[in-house]
Design a protein around this motif. Structure first.
Motif, PDB file in Angstrom:
ATOM      1  N   GLU A  17     -50.339  -2.443  16.597  1.00  0.00           N
ATOM      2  CA  GLU A  17     -50.027  -2.290  18.028  1.00  0.00           C
ATOM      3  C   GLU A  17     -48.816  -3.098  18.468  1.00  0.00           C
ATOM      4  O   GLU A  17     -48.045  -2.656  19.319  1.00  0.00           O
ATOM      5  CB  GLU A  17     -51.244  -2.692  18.872  1.00  0.00           C
ATOM      6  CG  GLU A  17     -52.396  -1.728  18.708  1.00  0.00           C
ATOM      7  CD  GLU A  17     -53.622  -2.166  19.483  1.00  0.00           C
ATOM      8  OE1 GLU A  17     -53.546  -3.136  20.255  1.00  0.00           O
ATOM      9  OE2 GLU A  17     -54.675  -1.536  19.276  1.00  0.00           O
ATOM     10  N   GLU A  18     -48.671  -4.295  17.916  1.00  0.00           N
ATOM     11  CA  GLU A  18     -47.562  -5.156  18.345  1.00  0.00           C
ATOM     12  C   GLU A  18     -46.779  -5.666  17.145  1.00  0.00           C
ATOM     13  O   GLU A  18     -47.154  -6.673  16.537  1.00  0.00           O
ATOM     14  CB  GLU A  18     -48.087  -6.347  19.160  1.00  0.00           C
ATOM     15  CG  GLU A  18     -48.485  -5.976  20.560  1.00  0.00           C
ATOM     16  CD  GLU A  18     -48.720  -7.212  21.428  1.00  0.00           C
ATOM     17  OE1 GLU A  18     -48.106  -8.272  21.183  1.00  0.00           O
ATOM     18  OE2 GLU A  18     -49.541  -7.101  22.339  1.00  0.00           O
ATOM     19  N   PHE A  55     -36.294  -0.411   8.789  1.00  0.00           N
ATOM     20  CA  PHE A  55     -37.056  -1.659   8.691  1.00  0.00           C
ATOM     21  C   PHE A  55     -38.534  -1.394   8.939  1.00  0.00           C
ATOM     22  O   PHE A  55     -38.894  -0.639   9.834  1.00  0.00           O
ATOM     23  CB  PHE A  55     -36.540  -2.674   9.714  1.00  0.00           C
ATOM     24  CG  PHE A  55     -37.356  -3.933   9.766  1.00  0.00           C
ATOM     25  CD1 PHE A  55     -37.324  -4.837   8.723  1.00  0.00           C
ATOM     26  CD2 PHE A  55     -38.164  -4.218  10.856  1.00  0.00           C
ATOM     27  CE1 PHE A  55     -38.091  -5.994   8.751  1.00  0.00           C
ATOM     28  CE2 PHE A  55     -38.931  -5.372  10.907  1.00  0.00           C
ATOM     29  CZ  PHE A  55     -38.888  -6.265   9.851  1.00  0.00           C
ATOM     30  N   ASP A  56     -39.365  -2.017   8.121  1.00  0.00           N
ATOM     31  CA  ASP A  56     -40.813  -1.932   8.312  1.00  0.00           C
ATOM     32  C   ASP A  56     -41.360  -3.354   8.231  1.00  0.00           C
ATOM     33  O   ASP A  56     -41.197  -4.020   7.211  1.00  0.00           O
ATOM     34  CB  ASP A  56     -41.430  -1.049   7.230  1.00  0.00           C
ATOM     35  CG  ASP A  56     -42.926  -0.865   7.432  1.00  0.00           C
ATOM     36  OD1 ASP A  56     -43.485  -1.433   8.406  1.00  0.00           O
ATOM     37  OD2 ASP A  56     -43.531  -0.155   6.620  1.00  0.00           O
ATOM     38  N   TYR A  57     -41.975  -3.811   9.308  1.00  0.00           N
ATOM     39  CA  TYR A  57     -42.441  -5.209   9.345  1.00  0.00           C
ATOM     40  C   TYR A  57     -43.674  -5.447   8.473  1.00  0.00           C
ATOM     41  O   TYR A  57     -44.022  -6.594   8.200  1.00  0.00           O
ATOM     42  CB  TYR A  57     -42.717  -5.651  10.793  1.00  0.00           C
ATOM     43  CG  TYR A  57     -43.815  -4.875  11.474  1.00  0.00           C
ATOM     44  CD1 TYR A  57     -43.543  -3.653  12.069  1.00  0.00           C
ATOM     45  CD2 TYR A  57     -45.120  -5.360  11.514  1.00  0.00           C
ATOM     46  CE1 TYR A  57     -44.547  -2.928  12.693  1.00  0.00           C
ATOM     47  CE2 TYR A  57     -46.130  -4.645  12.135  1.00  0.00           C
ATOM     48  CZ  TYR A  57     -45.831  -3.425  12.723  1.00  0.00           C
ATOM     49  OH  TYR A  57     -46.818  -2.709  13.339  1.00  0.00           O
ATOM     50  N   ILE A  76     -32.549  -9.636  16.773  1.00  0.00           N
ATOM     51  CA  ILE A  76     -33.839  -9.557  16.079  1.00  0.00           C
ATOM     52  C   ILE A  76     -34.830 -10.345  16.917  1.00  0.00           C
ATOM     53  O   ILE A  76     -34.729 -11.562  17.036  1.00  0.00           O
ATOM     54  CB  ILE A  76     -33.769 -10.122  14.648  1.00  0.00           C
ATOM     55  CG1 ILE A  76     -32.796  -9.314  13.793  1.00  0.00           C
ATOM     56  CG2 ILE A  76     -35.161 -10.122  14.013  1.00  0.00           C
ATOM     57  CD1 ILE A  76     -32.679  -9.800  12.349  1.00  0.00           C
ATOM     58  N   LYS A  77     -35.743  -9.621  17.539  1.00  0.00           N
ATOM     59  CA  LYS A  77     -36.808 -10.274  18.315  1.00  0.00           C
ATOM     60  C   LYS A  77     -37.911 -10.626  17.334  1.00  0.00           C
ATOM     61  O   LYS A  77     -38.545  -9.729  16.767  1.00  0.00           O
ATOM     62  CB  LYS A  77     -37.357  -9.335  19.396  1.00  0.00           C
ATOM     63  CG  LYS A  77     -36.300  -8.822  20.343  1.00  0.00           C
ATOM     64  CD  LYS A  77     -35.855  -9.887  21.300  1.00  0.00           C
ATOM     65  CE  LYS A  77     -34.878  -9.333  22.308  1.00  0.00           C
ATOM     66  NZ  LYS A  77     -33.715 -10.194  22.516  1.00  0.00           N
ATOM     67  N   TRP A  78     -38.090 -11.898  17.097  1.00  0.00           N
ATOM     68  CA  TRP A  78     -38.957 -12.369  16.019  1.00  0.00           C
ATOM     69  C   TRP A  78     -40.001 -13.333  16.566  1.00  0.00           C
ATOM     70  O   TRP A  78     -39.656 -14.319  17.216  1.00  0.00           O
ATOM     71  CB  TRP A  78     -38.090 -13.083  14.992  1.00  0.00           C
ATOM     72  CG  TRP A  78     -38.658 -13.299  13.632  1.00  0.00           C
ATOM     73  CD1 TRP A  78     -38.310 -12.625  12.496  1.00  0.00           C
ATOM     74  CD2 TRP A  78     -39.632 -14.274  13.227  1.00  0.00           C
ATOM     75  NE1 TRP A  78     -39.017 -13.115  11.432  1.00  0.00           N
ATOM     76  CE2 TRP A  78     -39.845 -14.124  11.846  1.00  0.00           C
ATOM     77  CE3 TRP A  78     -40.363 -15.241  13.904  1.00  0.00           C
ATOM     78  CZ2 TRP A  78     -40.728 -14.902  11.133  1.00  0.00           C
ATOM     79  CZ3 TRP A  78     -41.266 -16.022  13.194  1.00  0.00           C
ATOM     80  CH2 TRP A  78     -41.436 -15.843  11.820  1.00  0.00           C
ATOM     81  N   GLU A  79     -41.249 -13.045  16.298  1.00  0.00           N
ATOM     82  CA  GLU A  79     -42.342 -13.966  16.630  1.00  0.00           C
ATOM     83  C   GLU A  79     -43.309 -13.978  15.456  1.00  0.00           C
ATOM     84  O   GLU A  79     -43.342 -13.031  14.670  1.00  0.00           O
ATOM     85  CB  GLU A  79     -43.098 -13.499  17.869  1.00  0.00           C
ATOM     86  CG  GLU A  79     -42.272 -13.504  19.129  1.00  0.00           C
ATOM     87  CD  GLU A  79     -43.055 -12.995  20.322  1.00  0.00           C
ATOM     88  OE1 GLU A  79     -44.156 -12.448  20.127  1.00  0.00           O
ATOM     89  OE2 GLU A  79     -42.534 -13.145  21.436  1.00  0.00           O
ATOM     90  N   TYR A  80     -44.112 -15.022  15.367  1.00  0.00           N
ATOM     91  CA  TYR A  80     -45.194 -14.958  14.394  1.00  0.00           C
ATOM     92  C   TYR A  80     -46.191 -13.898  14.850  1.00  0.00           C
ATOM     93  O   TYR A  80     -46.336 -13.665  16.048  1.00  0.00           O
ATOM     94  CB  TYR A  80     -45.891 -16.321  14.257  1.00  0.00           C
ATOM     95  CG  TYR A  80     -45.101 -17.296  13.428  1.00  0.00           C
ATOM     96  CD1 TYR A  80     -44.990 -17.122  12.058  1.00  0.00           C
ATOM     97  CD2 TYR A  80     -44.444 -18.365  14.019  1.00  0.00           C
ATOM     98  CE1 TYR A  80     -44.239 -18.002  11.284  1.00  0.00           C
ATOM     99  CE2 TYR A  80     -43.690 -19.249  13.257  1.00  0.00           C
ATOM    100  CZ  TYR A  80     -43.596 -19.060  11.886  1.00  0.00           C
ATOM    101  OH  TYR A  80     -42.853 -19.917  11.130  1.00  0.00           O
ATOM    102  N   PRO A  81     -46.869 -13.239  13.917  1.00  0.00           N
ATOM    103  CA  PRO A  81     -47.877 -12.241  14.296  1.00  0.00           C
ATOM    104  C   PRO A  81     -48.984 -12.876  15.144  1.00  0.00           C
ATOM    105  O   PRO A  81     -49.242 -14.075  15.054  1.00  0.00           O
ATOM    106  CB  PRO A  81     -48.425 -11.750  12.951  1.00  0.00           C
ATOM    107  CG  PRO A  81     -47.379 -12.089  11.957  1.00  0.00           C
ATOM    108  CD  PRO A  81     -46.719 -13.337  12.461  1.00  0.00           C
ATOM    109  N   ARG A  82     -49.620 -12.022  15.940  1.00  0.00           N
ATOM    110  CA  ARG A  82     -50.713 -12.496  16.789  1.00  0.00           C
ATOM    111  C   ARG A  82     -51.925 -12.896  15.943  1.00  0.00           C
ATOM    112  O   ARG A  82     -52.189 -12.291  14.899  1.00  0.00           O
ATOM    113  CB  ARG A  82     -51.200 -11.372  17.712  1.00  0.00           C
ATOM    114  CG  ARG A  82     -50.193 -10.835  18.663  1.00  0.00           C
ATOM    115  CD  ARG A  82     -50.831  -9.837  19.588  1.00  0.00           C
ATOM    116  NE  ARG A  82     -51.268  -8.615  18.903  1.00  0.00           N
ATOM    117  CZ  ARG A  82     -52.113  -7.733  19.421  1.00  0.00           C
ATOM    118  NH1 ARG A  82     -52.621  -7.927  20.611  1.00  0.00           N
ATOM    119  NH2 ARG A  82     -52.453  -6.644  18.748  1.00  0.00           N
TER     120      ARG A  82
END
Ligand code: SF4
Length: 92
Positions: A17-18, A55-57, A76-82
């Motif tokens: 989802e995110e 790209f595939d995360y 590149i909007k980058w965050e750690y996964p939820r």
């Protein structure tokens, strides 16, 4: 166990989802160097037939290298996964 085999032991809980990484591909198209193609240890950035970045995360090792090496800071909007999503590193 050698390092490539160790990578295969990792488990991924993909957040469908995110996505934790988002790209502005219109800016990626204008980038000549495209360092993301060579710096990602999981080889998640690929060049499409028309020169576009694909790209595939899923499979991301959360190293942050792509964000650091990108020439266009901020695209590149980058965050750690939820929560419980993302990689779980295993050694055996
Ligand atoms: Fe690849 Fe690391 Fe970026 Fe994930 S954080 S996409 S493993 S370079």
């Amino acid at each position: 166990v050698d390092p490539p085999e160790l990578l295969g032991l990792n488990k991924f809980n993909i957040d469908e989802e995110e996505p934790h990484i988002l790209l502005d591909k219109t800016i990626c198209e204008t980038c000549k160097e495209k360092p993301c193609l060579v710096v990602c240890p999981a080889v998640l950035y690929k060049l499409g037939k028309n020169g576009e970045i694909m790209f595939d995360y899923a499979g991301c090792l959360e190293c942050g290298t792509c964000r650091l090496m990108c020439k266009n800071k901020g695209i590149i909007k980058w965050e750690y996964p939820r929560g419980t999503f993302g990689v779980s590193f295993r050694s055996s």
